[in-house]
Structures are given as C-alpha cells and as structure tokens.
Design a protein around this motif. Structure first.
Motif, PDB file in Angstrom:
ATOM      1  N   LEU A 208      37.222  29.545  27.237  1.00 19.88           N
ATOM      2  CA  LEU A 208      38.319  30.228  27.923  1.00 19.88           C
ATOM      3  C   LEU A 208      39.563  30.289  27.038  1.00 19.88           C
ATOM      4  N   THR A 209      39.786  29.233  26.263  1.00 19.18           N
ATOM      5  CA  THR A 209      40.927  29.235  25.341  1.00 19.18           C
ATOM      6  C   THR A 209      40.702  30.216  24.193  1.00 19.18           C
ATOM      7  N   LEU A 210      39.477  30.283  23.691  1.00 17.37           N
ATOM      8  CA  LEU A 210      39.152  31.163  22.569  1.00 17.37           C
ATOM      9  C   LEU A 210      39.316  32.635  22.948  1.00 17.37           C
ATOM     10  N   PHE A 211      38.893  32.982  24.124  1.00 14.09           N
ATOM     11  CA  PHE A 211      39.008  34.370  24.578  1.00 14.09           C
ATOM     12  C   PHE A 211      40.369  34.670  25.205  1.00 14.09           C
ATOM     13  N   ARG A 212      41.252  33.649  25.197  1.00 13.94           N
ATOM     14  CA  ARG A 212      42.637  33.811  25.654  1.00 13.94           C
ATOM     15  C   ARG A 212      42.725  34.379  27.070  1.00 13.94           C
ATOM     16  N   ARG A 213      41.891  33.835  27.914  1.00 13.62           N
ATOM     17  CA  ARG A 213      41.942  34.259  29.307  1.00 13.62           C
ATOM     18  C   ARG A 213      42.988  33.414  30.024  1.00 13.62           C
ATOM     19  N   ARG A 214      44.098  34.038  30.351  1.00 14.96           N
ATOM     20  CA  ARG A 214      45.199  33.317  30.989  1.00 14.96           C
ATOM     21  C   ARG A 214      45.124  33.346  32.508  1.00 14.96           C
ATOM     22  N   ARG A 215      44.494  34.370  33.022  1.00 12.92           N
ATOM     23  CA  ARG A 215      44.401  34.453  34.471  1.00 12.92           C
ATOM     24  C   ARG A 215      43.269  33.565  34.980  1.00 12.92           C
ATOM     25  N   PRO A 216      43.460  32.952  36.142  1.00 12.86           N
ATOM     26  CA  PRO A 216      42.389  32.125  36.714  1.00 12.86           C
ATOM     27  C   PRO A 216      41.175  32.975  37.080  1.00 12.86           C
ATOM     28  N   VAL A 217      39.994  32.413  36.920  1.00 10.74           N
ATOM     29  CA  VAL A 217      38.769  33.085  37.340  1.00 10.74           C
ATOM     30  C   VAL A 217      38.700  33.030  38.861  1.00 10.74           C
ATOM     31  N   PRO A 218      38.576  34.173  39.537  1.00  7.91           N
ATOM     32  CA  PRO A 218      38.530  34.150  41.016  1.00  7.91           C
ATOM     33  C   PRO A 218      37.291  33.433  41.529  1.00  7.91           C
ATOM     34  N   LEU A 219      37.497  32.387  42.299  1.00 13.79           N
ATOM     35  CA  LEU A 219      36.387  31.597  42.839  1.00 13.79           C
ATOM     36  C   LEU A 219      36.210  31.782  44.335  1.00 13.79           C
ATOM     37  N   GLY A 220      37.146  32.506  44.956  1.00 11.68           N
ATOM     38  CA  GLY A 220      37.025  32.749  46.385  1.00 11.68           C
ATOM     39  C   GLY A 220      37.052  31.469  47.199  1.00 11.68           C
ATOM     40  N   PRO A 221      36.184  31.377  48.220  1.00 10.58           N
ATOM     41  CA  PRO A 221      36.178  30.181  49.092  1.00 10.58           C
ATOM     42  C   PRO A 221      35.334  29.039  48.559  1.00 10.58           C
TER      43      PRO A 221
END
Length: 300
Positions: free
Chosen positions: A51-64
C-alpha cells in the motif's frame, strides 16, 4: 433454559472428554506455532509495504466487515467467559473433596494448578477455544492496514505474544490461565462490543475506553502473577511453573511496549491540543488588533 445453557457450556460430552494432543487438537504442534506467527507478521508487513509502494492514501472501503468482525468477536468472547466461568465452578464442585487434604481453597486453585495437572477436561476445552479465537483477532490487523492507519511493532508483537502464551497454557497445563482467560475474555467482550457500537455509527465514549481497559487488564495480570509467585514459594509449587516464568517475561515485554505506545499516543494528542490552542489564540489576537484572518470573507 439456564440448565440447557449450563449443559452446553460445561457438561457436554465434547467438553468433558476434551484432551489437548497433537493428534486430536488442531494447531497443537510447535511446528504449526513457529510457522503461523512468522507468516502473520510477514503478511501484515507485506500488505503495508504494498500500500505504501503504490501510494494509496485513501482507505480501502471495507463496508460493514469490521463492524461484523467486532460483533462476532464480542459474542465469542462472551461465550468463552461464560463457558470458563461455569466450567471452573463445576471443576471446583467436583474436586473440592480432594483439596481438603492439601488445604487448598478455590481461589488458590484458580491461581495455582496442583502438580501433575494434565490438559484435559472442561477448563482446558475453553482454554483451547480461547487459543483458536486468537487467530480471529489477527484479522483486525489487516483491517487496520487497509484503513491506512499506522502499523506499529507493538500491535504485531502483542498479537504474536498472545498466541504464543495461549499455546503455552495448553502445552504445559500452566497455572493462572483460568483467571487470565476470564479477565481477558470479559475485557474483549466489552472492547469489541464498543467497537461494534462505534462501527455502526453510534457515538463513542468521551475517554479512551480501549486503552483504559488494556491498562486495567495489565494491572490485573500483574497482581495475579504476584499471587502465583507467592503460592509457588509458600505452598509447595504450581504446575507449569517454567512456562509461567516464560509467560511472565512475555507479559513484561507487552507491558513495556504498551506503556511506550500509550505514552507516545498521549504526548501526540497533547501536542495536537497545544497546536489548536495556539491557533485559536493567534486568531483571537488578530481579531483584537483589527487584522482579519485570510480565510475570513467580509460581508457587506
């Protein structure tokens, strides 16, 4: 209904005939333990690095999913607490006659198993269920990473140590585990129930409930460890004392890691408060001197 619950949680043949062994119990080998813990740490670190390598800053939606996991863990912890409580009461009832010879009280038995105790029967069945539940707790680590929260070494080591300690309880019929499971499962039922409450959108507590519960649990464990040490010295010995000593070292490590993490978190929160107060004082001084902040638009 109460009799049915009591039968299912303490008198069922599966519970009465339980025996911890490498042939009958899943996850009961040392090779399994030393495979799953490094695999868990490696998987968590790898996911964090990706996740750090791909620079994903937004949280992954996990729903409920996190809320459902918290509800499941709260229910499992509550069942373990009730099952261990009923099973301990049944064991005390069935073996009280034997304790009269050694002048052992129920509280002493809760802290210190007699020498020669084997991992079988009611109490150790719920100790095994508690050990298995530790693997469900690991899912929360990956939820934390996917939400892009900070992954700490304390979290990884704490989860790993708790699995290892749960294994030692069963492998060496370690003393003190009954009170440890009762206090821990009660705390988990409260903490995960609170996390479910917050996860479905309800208002959270005005104080750090989870951290305060962890401090209370560590304090309770420390007091119980002192009790085991006193019984070991003055009552002729407790079963699994070697595993208990190693367990005490792990508990001390967890305590030090937690206190360091707790202090760092408190200091970080206090710094945030100080910055906010300084910003408010700066803004108020600007208003008092006739200088308006740049983000304020004058209205005609």
């Amino acid at each position: 209904m109460l009799q049915g619950i009591k039968y299912c949680l303490s008198e069922h043949p599966t519970i009465l005939n339980f025996r911890w062994s490498t042939t009958q119990s899943w996850g009961s080998t040392w090779s399994f333990l030393f495979t799953v813990i490094p695999a868990y740490i490696a998987a968590a670190v790898t996911l964090h690095l990706l996740l750090t390598l791909f620079r994903r800053r937004r949280p992954v939606p996990l729903g409920p999913i996190p809320a459902a996991h918290s509800l499941l863990m709260a229910l499992i912890s509550a069942v373990i607490f009730v099952g261990m409580l009923l099973s301990s009461a049944a064991e005390i009832r069935d073996t009280r006659w034997l304790w009269r010879r050694t002048k052992t009280t129920p509280f002493q038995w809760l802290l210190c198993f007699p020498l020669g105790t084997r991992p079988s029967g009611r109490v150790f069945f719920w100790s095994y269920v508690f050990y298995l539940s530790r693997f469900l707790h690991l899912l929360r680590t990956f939820f934390t990473i996917l939400r892009r929260r900070r992954l700490t070494s304390f979290h990884l080591l704490n989860q790993s140590f708790l699995i290892f300690m749960s294994f030692l309880w069963l492998e060496f019929s370690q003393s003190f585990q009954v009170l440890a499971i009762l206090s821990t499962s009660l705390l988990y039922s409260v903490v995960y129930g609170y996390r479910f409450w917050v996860g479905v959108g309800m208002r959270g507590a005005c104080f750090p409930l989870v951290a305060n519960c962890q401090v209370a649990l560590l304090g309770c464990n420390l007091a119980c460890h002192v009790g085991v040490l006193l019984l070991q010295v003055f009552k002729g010995g407790c079963n699994g004392i070697g595993a208990w000593l190693f367990n005490s070292v792990l508990n001390a490590a967890i305590l030090l890691l937690f206190m360091r993490f707790y202090v760092e978190t408190r200091m970080k929160n206090s710094n945030v408060v100080v910055v906010r107060v300084e910003e408010e004082e700066t803004n108020s001084s600007r208003w008092g001197s006739g200088i308006e902040p740049k983000n304020v638009v004058k209205q005609n």
